[in-house]
Design a protein around this motif. Structure first.
Motif, PDB file in Angstrom:
ATOM      1  N   HIS A  81       1.180   4.227  -5.496  1.00  0.00           N
ATOM      2  CA  HIS A  81      -0.080   4.116  -4.748  1.00  0.00           C
ATOM      3  C   HIS A  81      -0.285   5.329  -3.856  1.00  0.00           C
ATOM      4  O   HIS A  81      -1.362   5.945  -3.844  1.00  0.00           O
ATOM      5  CB  HIS A  81      -0.068   2.845  -3.889  1.00  0.00           C
ATOM      6  CG  HIS A  81       0.093   1.589  -4.684  1.00  0.00           C
ATOM      7  ND1 HIS A  81       0.469   0.394  -4.118  1.00  0.00           N
ATOM      8  CD2 HIS A  81      -0.065   1.339  -5.999  1.00  0.00           C
ATOM      9  CE1 HIS A  81       0.527  -0.535  -5.049  1.00  0.00           C
ATOM     10  NE2 HIS A  81       0.213   0.013  -6.199  1.00  0.00           N
ATOM     11  N   ALA A 104       0.820  -1.218   0.000  1.00  0.00           N
ATOM     12  CA  ALA A 104       0.000   0.000   0.000  1.00  0.00           C
ATOM     13  C   ALA A 104       0.849   1.261   0.000  1.00  0.00           C
ATOM     14  O   ALA A 104       0.416   2.312  -0.470  1.00  0.00           O
ATOM     15  CB  ALA A 104      -0.930   0.002   1.210  1.00  0.00           C
ATOM     16  N   TRP A 133      -9.685   2.884  -1.746  1.00  0.00           N
ATOM     17  CA  TRP A 133      -8.612   2.470  -2.649  1.00  0.00           C
ATOM     18  C   TRP A 133      -8.283   1.003  -2.400  1.00  0.00           C
ATOM     19  O   TRP A 133      -8.154   0.212  -3.337  1.00  0.00           O
ATOM     20  CB  TRP A 133      -7.362   3.326  -2.421  1.00  0.00           C
ATOM     21  CG  TRP A 133      -6.203   2.885  -3.267  1.00  0.00           C
ATOM     22  CD1 TRP A 133      -5.890   3.316  -4.517  1.00  0.00           C
ATOM     23  CD2 TRP A 133      -5.218   1.886  -2.926  1.00  0.00           C
ATOM     24  NE1 TRP A 133      -4.768   2.661  -4.976  1.00  0.00           N
ATOM     25  CE2 TRP A 133      -4.335   1.784  -4.031  1.00  0.00           C
ATOM     26  CE3 TRP A 133      -5.002   1.085  -1.803  1.00  0.00           C
ATOM     27  CZ2 TRP A 133      -3.250   0.907  -4.034  1.00  0.00           C
ATOM     28  CZ3 TRP A 133      -3.925   0.210  -1.813  1.00  0.00           C
ATOM     29  CH2 TRP A 133      -3.062   0.133  -2.916  1.00  0.00           C
ATOM     30  N   GLY A 173      -7.950   2.360  -7.112  1.00  0.00           N
ATOM     31  CA  GLY A 173      -7.555   1.074  -6.544  1.00  0.00           C
ATOM     32  C   GLY A 173      -7.720  -0.065  -7.538  1.00  0.00           C
ATOM     33  O   GLY A 173      -6.867  -0.960  -7.629  1.00  0.00           O
ATOM     34  N   HIS A 200      -8.631  -2.138  -5.035  1.00  0.00           N
ATOM     35  CA  HIS A 200      -7.419  -2.913  -5.314  1.00  0.00           C
ATOM     36  C   HIS A 200      -7.660  -4.397  -5.032  1.00  0.00           C
ATOM     37  O   HIS A 200      -7.304  -5.267  -5.840  1.00  0.00           O
ATOM     38  CB  HIS A 200      -6.292  -2.380  -4.435  1.00  0.00           C
ATOM     39  CG  HIS A 200      -4.945  -2.930  -4.757  1.00  0.00           C
ATOM     40  ND1 HIS A 200      -4.498  -4.120  -4.234  1.00  0.00           N
ATOM     41  CD2 HIS A 200      -3.934  -2.457  -5.533  1.00  0.00           C
ATOM     42  CE1 HIS A 200      -3.274  -4.356  -4.687  1.00  0.00           C
ATOM     43  NE2 HIS A 200      -2.903  -3.359  -5.471  1.00  0.00           N
ATOM     44  N   HIS A 203      -4.870   0.148 -10.049  1.00  0.00           N
ATOM     45  CA  HIS A 203      -3.634  -0.336  -9.450  1.00  0.00           C
ATOM     46  C   HIS A 203      -3.673  -1.853  -9.277  1.00  0.00           C
ATOM     47  O   HIS A 203      -2.641  -2.525  -9.374  1.00  0.00           O
ATOM     48  CB  HIS A 203      -3.411   0.329  -8.095  1.00  0.00           C
ATOM     49  CG  HIS A 203      -2.688   1.630  -8.180  1.00  0.00           C
ATOM     50  ND1 HIS A 203      -3.104   2.767  -7.530  1.00  0.00           N
ATOM     51  CD2 HIS A 203      -1.564   1.980  -8.846  1.00  0.00           C
ATOM     52  CE1 HIS A 203      -2.272   3.762  -7.801  1.00  0.00           C
ATOM     53  NE2 HIS A 203      -1.326   3.300  -8.592  1.00  0.00           N
ATOM     54  N   THR A 260      -3.520  -4.137   2.505  1.00  0.00           N
ATOM     55  CA  THR A 260      -3.464  -2.898   1.726  1.00  0.00           C
ATOM     56  C   THR A 260      -4.461  -1.873   2.254  1.00  0.00           C
ATOM     57  O   THR A 260      -4.173  -0.672   2.267  1.00  0.00           O
ATOM     58  CB  THR A 260      -3.745  -3.151   0.230  1.00  0.00           C
ATOM     59  OG1 THR A 260      -5.073  -3.648   0.056  1.00  0.00           O
ATOM     60  CG2 THR A 260      -2.742  -4.125  -0.360  1.00  0.00           C
TER      61      THR A 260
END
Length: 206
Positions: free
Chosen positions: A25, A20, A49, A118, A53, A121, A154
């Motif tokens: 990020h 994270a 986020w 998120g 993710h 990513h 995360t």
């Protein structure tokens, strides 16, 4: 067997927290979290986020592990390059919005944008995540548990970061500070995004 699985899950949670705080990020979420003076909004930007993710990793990661497939290297490079584009866009958009009064904005809009970031990513990082899961997990169920606990890490990691980012606003009511922070994080996002595109683009275009 149970002890081994527990160790793998603990590793996943720890790696999730570390994951994270990777520069791309942190910079991306900072462009969102720095636009509000409310600690709750800043903190929840990190949470959403992490949820976006994790959702991506669960869908792509578990599917790939179950099917015994890995994301092609050129596709992974293209996704990484797209993250650079996203950082540049977020930075330019942040610089544009910094001309207005900081701290305004729809609560739901903050969360949706953080969630989408998120997800993107998650797409870019899913190749490495799938490889790590396949190495340590024997079944699709174990891979699911690993990615889920990694995702929890995360969420926690980004929650801590965005909360720390919002703490200074609790002790000041001056609007100049969030405006400065918006511009600073946005400029960093543009510069790092360009750098990221150069670094990842070599594997994408060559």
């Amino acid at each position: 067997m149970q002890g081994g699985l527990l160790s793998i899950l603990l590793l996943g949670f720890t790696l999730g927290i570390k994951h994270a705080t990777e520069p791309d990020h942190v910079i991306a979420v900072s462009t969102i979290a720095s636009r509000t003076k409310k600690l709750s909004r800043s903190s929840l930007a990190g949470v959403f986020w992490g949820l976006g993710h994790t959702a991506t990793l669960l869908i792509i990661g578990v599917t790939a592990v179950v099917l015994g497939q890995h994301i092609p290297e050129n596709v992974a490079s293209a996704l990484e390059f797209f993250v650079g584009l996203m950082l540049v866009y977020l930075g330019l958009n942040g610089l544009r919005k910094s001309r207005t009064v900081a701290g305004k904005g729809n609560h739901q809009h903050f969360h949706k944008k953080s969630f989408v970031i998120g997800v993107i990513h998650g797409l870019a990082g899913s190749a490495a995540m799938v490889l790590l899961s396949a190495t340590n997990a024997d079944t699709g169920s174990e891979a699911f548990q690993f990615i889920l606990i990694f995702g929890a890490g995360t969420v926690v990691g980004m929650l801590l970061f965005t909360t720390m980012l919002g703490l200074p606003f609790l002790v000041t009511s001056r609007k100049a500070i969030p405006v400065f922070l918006m511009r600073a994080t946005s400029l960093i996002s543009v510069l790092y995004g360009l750098y990221y595109m150069v670094q990842t683009g070599s594997g994408f275009f060559i």
